[in-house]
Scaffold this motif. Structure first.
Motif, mmCIF file in Angstrom:
data_model
loop_
_atom_site.group_PDB
_atom_site.id
_atom_site.type_symbol
_atom_site.label_atom_id
_atom_site.label_comp_id
_atom_site.label_asym_id
_atom_site.label_seq_id
_atom_site.Cartn_x
_atom_site.Cartn_y
_atom_site.Cartn_z
ATOM 1 N N MET A 117 0.839 -1.184 0.000
ATOM 2 C CA MET A 117 0.000 0.000 0.000
ATOM 3 C C MET A 117 0.882 1.246 0.000
ATOM 4 N N ARG A 118 0.492 2.227 -0.753
ATOM 5 C CA ARG A 118 1.265 3.461 -0.900
ATOM 6 C C ARG A 118 0.977 4.419 0.259
ATOM 7 N N GLU A 119 2.029 5.007 0.794
ATOM 8 C CA GLU A 119 1.880 5.960 1.898
ATOM 9 C C GLU A 119 1.355 7.291 1.365
ATOM 10 N N GLN A 120 0.368 7.853 2.046
ATOM 11 C CA GLN A 120 -0.203 9.122 1.627
ATOM 12 C C GLN A 120 0.470 10.260 2.375
ATOM 13 N N LYS A 121 0.606 11.390 1.693
ATOM 14 C CA LYS A 121 1.163 12.585 2.322
ATOM 15 C C LYS A 121 0.053 13.616 2.472
ATOM 16 N N TYR A 122 0.116 14.339 3.568
ATOM 17 C CA TYR A 122 -0.833 15.406 3.829
ATOM 18 C C TYR A 122 -0.065 16.702 4.038
ATOM 19 N N TYR A 123 -0.628 17.798 3.607
ATOM 20 C CA TYR A 123 -0.001 19.096 3.764
ATOM 21 C C TYR A 123 -0.912 19.996 4.591
ATOM 22 N N LEU A 124 -0.332 20.678 5.548
ATOM 23 C CA LEU A 124 -1.070 21.616 6.383
ATOM 24 C C LEU A 124 -0.570 23.018 6.091
ATOM 25 N N VAL A 125 -1.476 23.980 6.120
ATOM 26 C CA VAL A 125 -1.121 25.357 5.816
ATOM 27 C C VAL A 125 -1.324 26.197 7.071
ATOM 28 N N PHE A 126 -0.253 26.909 7.487
ATOM 29 C CA PHE A 126 -0.290 27.788 8.649
ATOM 30 C C PHE A 126 0.279 29.140 8.266
ATOM 31 N N ASP A 127 -0.290 30.207 8.827
ATOM 32 C CA ASP A 127 0.348 31.503 8.650
ATOM 33 C C ASP A 127 1.390 31.666 9.765
ATOM 34 N N GLU A 128 2.116 32.771 9.746
ATOM 35 C CA GLU A 128 3.213 32.960 10.700
ATOM 36 C C GLU A 128 2.728 33.022 12.151
ATOM 37 N N VAL A 129 1.555 33.590 12.375
ATOM 38 C CA VAL A 129 1.008 33.675 13.738
ATOM 39 C C VAL A 129 0.690 32.277 14.264
ATOM 40 N N GLU A 130 0.016 31.485 13.443
ATOM 41 C CA GLU A 130 -0.328 30.122 13.842
ATOM 42 C C GLU A 130 0.924 29.285 14.070
ATOM 43 N N ARG A 131 1.913 29.469 13.217
ATOM 44 C CA ARG A 131 3.171 28.737 13.351
ATOM 45 C C ARG A 131 3.844 29.068 14.682
ATOM 46 N N GLY A 132 3.850 30.342 15.046
ATOM 47 C CA GLY A 132 4.442 30.758 16.315
ATOM 48 C C GLY A 132 3.699 30.186 17.505
#
Length: 57
Positions: free
Chosen positions: A1-16
């Motif tokens: 089975m192939r491993e799936q990748k997921y991408y998350l999007v954060f702005d700089e405030v959320e990242r901090g």
């Protein structure tokens, strides 16, 4: 089975906020004398994650 990748999007405030929260959790675990390996790994991965600019249409 192939491993799936997921991408998350954060702005700089959320990242901090996420980085500070992980660091506070790490400090709390250290005070309790518990292992911080999992949190350390997350901090390193999140801090070194690639940044990519894109436009939302």
């Amino acid at each position: 089975m192939r491993e799936q990748k997921y991408y998350l999007v954060f702005d700089e405030v959320e990242r901090g906020i996420i980085l500070r929260s992980l660091n506070e959790l790490r400090n709390h675990l250290l005070l309790e004398g518990r292992y911080t390996d999992a949190v350390d790994e997350l901090l390193i991965r999140f801090a070194n994650a690639k940044k990519k600019k894109f436009k939302i249409k």
